[in-house]
Design a protein around this motif. Sequence first.
Motif, mmCIF file in Angstrom:
data_model
loop_
_atom_site.group_PDB
_atom_site.id
_atom_site.type_symbol
_atom_site.label_atom_id
_atom_site.label_comp_id
_atom_site.label_asym_id
_atom_site.label_seq_id
_atom_site.Cartn_x
_atom_site.Cartn_y
_atom_site.Cartn_z
ATOM 1 N N PRO A 84 47.156 38.373 -21.270
ATOM 2 C CA PRO A 84 46.003 38.968 -21.008
ATOM 3 C C PRO A 84 44.956 38.562 -22.199
ATOM 4 O O PRO A 84 45.118 38.660 -23.535
ATOM 5 C CB PRO A 84 46.220 40.514 -21.125
ATOM 6 N N LYS A 86 42.171 39.507 -23.202
ATOM 7 C CA LYS A 86 41.335 40.603 -23.797
ATOM 8 C C LYS A 86 41.968 40.941 -25.318
ATOM 9 O O LYS A 86 41.418 41.233 -26.219
ATOM 10 C CB LYS A 86 41.256 41.872 -23.157
ATOM 11 N N ASN A 132 42.199 40.848 -13.301
ATOM 12 C CA ASN A 132 41.993 42.215 -13.197
ATOM 13 C C ASN A 132 40.677 42.728 -13.483
ATOM 14 O O ASN A 132 39.725 41.822 -13.908
ATOM 15 C CB ASN A 132 43.059 42.907 -14.174
ATOM 16 N N HIS A 231 50.455 45.529 -8.729
ATOM 17 C CA HIS A 231 50.353 45.444 -10.083
ATOM 18 C C HIS A 231 50.164 46.928 -10.474
ATOM 19 O O HIS A 231 49.622 47.844 -9.830
ATOM 20 C CB HIS A 231 49.018 44.817 -10.393
ATOM 21 N N HIS A 233 49.746 48.928 -14.853
ATOM 22 C CA HIS A 233 49.800 48.630 -16.066
ATOM 23 C C HIS A 233 49.763 50.233 -16.680
ATOM 24 O O HIS A 233 48.678 50.910 -16.525
ATOM 25 C CB HIS A 233 48.329 47.911 -16.504
ATOM 26 N N SER A 236 48.948 50.437 -23.396
ATOM 27 C CA SER A 236 49.513 49.579 -24.225
ATOM 28 C C SER A 236 50.251 50.555 -25.285
ATOM 29 O O SER A 236 50.148 51.599 -25.587
ATOM 30 C CB SER A 236 47.917 49.024 -24.866
ATOM 31 N N GLY A 273 51.118 45.133 -19.231
ATOM 32 C CA GLY A 273 51.803 44.927 -20.689
ATOM 33 C C GLY A 273 52.273 45.956 -21.164
ATOM 34 O O GLY A 273 52.762 46.744 -20.267
ATOM 35 N N GLY A 274 52.018 46.286 -22.269
ATOM 36 C CA GLY A 274 52.565 47.593 -22.988
ATOM 37 C C GLY A 274 53.712 47.351 -23.755
ATOM 38 O O GLY A 274 54.062 48.340 -24.574
ATOM 39 N N GLU A 320 52.345 40.969 -18.302
ATOM 40 C CA GLU A 320 51.065 40.597 -19.008
ATOM 41 C C GLU A 320 51.225 41.334 -20.329
ATOM 42 O O GLU A 320 50.218 41.569 -20.836
ATOM 43 C CB GLU A 320 49.935 41.309 -18.286
ATOM 44 N N SER A 321 52.189 41.225 -20.984
ATOM 45 C CA SER A 321 52.176 41.808 -22.526
ATOM 46 C C SER A 321 51.458 40.796 -23.290
ATOM 47 O O SER A 321 51.540 39.644 -23.248
ATOM 48 C CB SER A 321 53.637 41.869 -22.823
ATOM 49 N N GLY A 322 50.510 41.478 -23.948
ATOM 50 C CA GLY A 322 49.730 40.735 -24.936
ATOM 51 C C GLY A 322 49.748 40.965 -26.362
ATOM 52 O O GLY A 322 50.203 40.217 -27.141
ATOM 53 N N ARG A 323 49.975 42.417 -26.806
ATOM 54 C CA ARG A 323 50.089 42.692 -28.042
ATOM 55 C C ARG A 323 51.280 42.209 -28.716
ATOM 56 O O ARG A 323 51.498 41.464 -29.895
ATOM 57 C CB ARG A 323 50.210 44.485 -27.884
ATOM 58 N N TYR A 518 44.234 42.490 -30.418
ATOM 59 C CA TYR A 518 42.834 43.218 -30.143
ATOM 60 C C TYR A 518 41.651 43.303 -31.199
ATOM 61 O O TYR A 518 40.637 43.310 -31.179
ATOM 62 C CB TYR A 518 43.270 44.584 -29.877
HETATM 63 C C1 LIG Z 1 45.037 45.175 -21.650
HETATM 64 C C2 LIG Z 1 46.095 44.802 -20.651
HETATM 65 C C3 LIG Z 1 47.252 44.288 -20.884
HETATM 66 C C4 LIG Z 1 47.787 43.978 -22.172
HETATM 67 O O1 LIG Z 1 48.633 45.073 -22.601
HETATM 68 P P1 LIG Z 1 49.345 44.842 -24.004
HETATM 69 O O2 LIG Z 1 49.730 46.353 -24.443
HETATM 70 O O3 LIG Z 1 48.538 44.197 -24.960
HETATM 71 O O4 LIG Z 1 50.618 44.432 -23.769
HETATM 72 C C5 LIG Z 1 47.776 43.806 -19.602
HETATM 73 N N1 LIG Z 1 47.857 44.164 -18.329
HETATM 74 C C6 LIG Z 1 46.342 44.833 -18.091
HETATM 75 C C7 LIG Z 1 45.836 45.053 -16.854
HETATM 76 C C8 LIG Z 1 45.482 45.153 -19.292
HETATM 77 O O5 LIG Z 1 44.456 46.010 -19.160
#
Ligand SMILES: *Cc1c(COP(=O)(O)O)cnc(C)c1O
Length: 609
Positions: A84, A86, A132, A231, A233, A236, A273-274, A320-323, A518
Motif C-alpha cells: 500500500p 500510502k 482502494n 476486500h 481491511h 492498522s 493490511g494490519g 496489503e500489509s504495509g507497516r 507512515y
Molecule cells: C492503510 C491500508 C493498508 C495498510 O495497512 P498496514 O497496517 O500498514 O498494513 C492496507 N489496505 C488498506 C485498504 C489500507 O487503507
Amino acid sequence: MINYGIDIWGNENFIIKDGEVCINKKSQPSLLSITEDLRNSGIRGPIILRFPHLIGKQIDNLYANFERAISETGYLGSFNAVFPLKVNQYPQAVKSIMEYGSSYKYGLEAGSKAELVLAMAQTPIGSPITVNGFKDTEMTTLCSMAAQMGHDITITIEGLGELESIIEVAETSNLKVPSIGIRVRLHSSGSGSWAKSGGMDAKFGLTATELLEAVTMLQEHQLIEHFKMIHFHIGSQMEDIAPLKKALREAGNIYAELKRMGADNLSAINIGGGLAVEYAQNEHHRLRNYSLREFANDVVYVLREITNAKGVAHPNIYTESGRFVVASHAVLITPVLELFSQDYQEKSLKFSESNPPLIEELRELNTLVKRENCIEFIHDALDHLESLFTLFDLGYVTLQDRSNAEILAHQIIKKSLRLMKDTDTTELNRLQERMQERYLINSSIFQSMPDYWGLQQHFPVMPLNKLDEPAIRAASLWDITCDSDGEIQFDTNVPLYLHDVDLDEEEYFLAFFNVGAYQETLGMSHNLFTHPNECSIEVTDEGYILKNVIESDNILEILDDIGYDKAEILIQLKNNLANSTFTTEEEKSDTLQKLELYLYQNGYLRTTN
Ligand SMILES: *Cc1c(COP(=O)(O)O)cnc(C)c1O
C-alpha cells in the motif's frame, strides 16, 4: 548493561557490538561509522538511514510463510501481495520494494490519483495493482487506462456510487474494463487504533443489502464477469489476532454466498493490511500477540475451512500489509545538541563574602556527598533549592544566589548519580524521574515522527554508542521546534536512560528505529523543518556502500515549496544588505557571501564539530 530492548523490537536486524549498534548483516558495520561518514561529507541535521535489505527480508518472510501454510494444508488458492503506497511513497523505498518483490510479482496498492499514477508507472506488467479509497469518474477512467496498458488491476468499490461510475466508464469508453473488487462492511469490528477501517460503523464498505444490489447491477450491465475480488481491511497495527479470525469467517461466508449467487469469476479475498510491528522496548509492554507464522496459518486455515464447508473453490489470497514490510528499513539518526543541565557547571559558581545559610549548606553537601549518604543529600539539596526559590520570590536573595543554588543542587545530583551508577535503587530511580535530564535533539518530531505527536506512538530509541558504559541519566527528549508538544517524555514505567556526555568533548547521537512506515509523508513542516537528509546503505562483506545521499531541502527551497518566489526573496535580502551601512565594501561582500551560504543550507541546526 541495558540493551534498550533491541531483542524485543529489533527482529535480529541490529546487534550491539563493542558498545555500538551495528547492522546484523555481513560486515556488521556500526551505525555510528555510517553516520560519521555522512557527516564528514558535510551532511548536518537529522538523517534517515535506509536499509533496503530489511525490506527484502520482510517480503521474503511474508511470501515464505504463506507459501508454507498453503502447501502444508493443501490449499488450492494462490498467495498474492501488494504494497500500500500510502505507507511510504518515497522513491528509494518504492524502488527497493519493487526490486525485492519482482520475483514474487509483488504489486502496489493505490488510494489516490497520484498514488495510482505512481503504481501504473512502477508496477511491472503481470504484478497486481489494487485501488482502494474514494474515486471519481476520472480515477475510474485511469484504472481502465491501466487495464488497457496490460496491468492486472483491480478497482475496489467502496460504495454503490462508485459502481455507477464504473458502469458509466465501461459503457462509454473503448478502454478495457479493470477487474472489480468490492469492499465488504463487516459486522465484526476492527482492530487497533484504526478500528474505523472495519466494523459496521466503518468509513468504507458495502452492507449486505448493498452487496446484493451491487451484484444485481453488475449482472444487469453484463459486468459480473469482471467481479473478481472481495476486500476488507480491519485496521492498522493489529495487535491481537482474534478480530482477524472473526473477520475472516465473516468474509469467507460472504465470498461463498456471492459465488453461489452467480458471481462465477469471483476468485479472491483481499484481507487488507494490519500486520503489526513491535515497537516496545520493554518486555512488559509487548504489543503483538502473534507471529507471522500464526497469522498466515490462521488466514489459510479459516478460509479453507469455510469454503470447504460451503462447497466453493478456495479463494486466492491477497494481502496489503504495509507497516510490516517497510517499518524496519528506516532508522532516524538525530544528533544531540545539548543536555540542559550542562549549563550548571561548577566553574560558573560565584560566591560572595557572606552567602545565605541555605547556600552554605548546599556547598557543604556538595563537598561531603559520598556513596553512603547521597540519597539523603539529594533529598536535602532538592529541599533547599525549593526553599531558596521561595526566598527569591519574596525578594530575600539575589539572582546570583539563585544561580549558585541551582548549580550546587545539580552538582550534588550528578555526583550522586555517578557514585551510584552500578546500583539500582528504587528511590534513586524515583528521584531521577523528577529530575529528568532534557536532551535536545537536532530534528523535528512533527516532521520525522508525526505519529508520536498525533497518536502517542512510541518508537524504539537508543544511543549509537557507549553501550558498554552505564547510562545514568533518566532522559526526556526535546526537539528543536518552538512547540511545547515537541517533546518525547518517558514515565517511570518505561524510563529512557542515556549517558552523561560532555558535548564539548564528544558527539552523541540517538537513533529512532522502525520509522519506515507512515512517518515520511505524514510528516509536517511545522516551523518549516523539512524531510531529513537520507541515504540508502548496502551492506557488503567488507563494509558498506552509501547510495542515493539526498540532502534535506535548503532554506530557499523550503520557502519555494510553500509558494514563495525564491528569486524574489534572494533579491529582497540582497537589496536590503546593499542599502545598509558598512564601513568597507569588503565587509559588505563578506556578509553577502555568508548570507548566501546560509540560504543554500538546510534549516536544521549546525553545530561546529
Ligand atoms: C492503510 C491500508 C493498508 C495498510 O495497512 P498496514 O497496517 O500498514 O498494513 C492496507 N489496505 C488498506 C485498504 C489500507 O487503507
